[in-house]
Design a protein around this motif. Structure first.
Motif: not given
Length: 251
Positions: A81, A84-85, A166-167, A170
């Motif tokens: 995550a 990705r961010e 999504d985060s 999450g």
């Protein structure tokens, strides 16, 4: 750079990134000790009226299952995550490092970290609960193999969670939502006889981990260690490939 060189370089980077997160380091090694203290002294364990319904040696397999399940799911999922961010997978796509190699490197770091945490857990279980575990070259080899294989399996699952959540929040929610039912319904803390007969515990990879480690630590079933390890290894290979496939190529 060869494949081994690429994986080694990513292992070094992942190891340094983990060590820089001091809070993560502390709780990775503190959590197993806390687990043993709570169940071993506060709640109490043992065959006669114990909360877990098993001997201290059998319960040690359940403690180890918690670490092998929860830690890879949350750590790898959160790492995916974060990557990705930070658009790191987009940068990764411009390098020779493949997604399988990236996940393998992070899995190896987790194997080393959780291996040390698992060793501390077993030592604490013996010291706090009086668990009489079998210590021999064969048992050490099998327990090491179970921990390594189980960690790789759940690193793959963690990569899938990190790829679809999504985060980071999450990821934690999804990891806990998956891990809690597994730990309660996979012949770990709850004895098989206490579970309903229709429950397909054989579908959980954690069942094979718990069965195998319990058999090895107590020598209660000859051949059970190798049979369960074979199943877990097949699951680990599939989970690693699935996790690598789920990783985004770009962000």
């Amino acid at each position: 750079m060869s494949r081994v060189g690429r994986v080694s370089a990513e292992v070094t980077a992942a190891r340094k990134a983990f060590l820089r997160r001091r809070t993560a380091v502390f709780f990775t090694f503190f959590f197993p000790l806390l687990l043993v203290v709570i169940f071993g002294t506060v709640i109490g364990t043992g065959a006669a009226g114990g909360f877990l319904g098993g001997t201290p040696a059998e319960n040690a397999a359940a403690y180890l299952a918690v670490v092998v399940l929860f830690t890879p799911l949350s750590r790898v999922g959160s790492e995916v995550a974060r990557s990705r961010e930070g658009n790191r997978f987009e940068k990764l796509a411009t390098t020779p490092l493949s997604r399988v190699e990236w996940l393998l490197a992070h899995s190896l770091v987790n194997v080393a970290v959780i291996g040390v945490a698992g060793l501390l857990l077993l030592v604490a279980a013996v010291a706090v609960t009086g668990a009489e575990v079998v210590v021999s070259p064969t048992s050490v080899l099998f327990v090491t193999a179970f921990v390594a294989t189980g960690v790789v399996a759940f690193c793959g699952v963690g990569a899938v969670i990190g790829s679809v959540a999504d985060s980071q929040d999450g990821v934690i929610a999804a990891a806990n939502g998956l891990a809690l039912p597994l730990i309660l319904l996979s012949e770990t803390f709850v004895p098989p006889a206490a579970l309903p007969g229709w429950l397909p515990t054989e579908l959980s990879p954690l069942t094979y981990f718990a069965r195998g480690v319990r058999a090895v630590l107590t020598e209660s079933a000859a051949g059970a260690g190798a049979a369960n390890l074979a199943v877990l290894a097949a699951v680990a290979a599939g989970a690693l490939l699935a996790g690598a496939f789920a990783l985004p190529r770009t962000d």
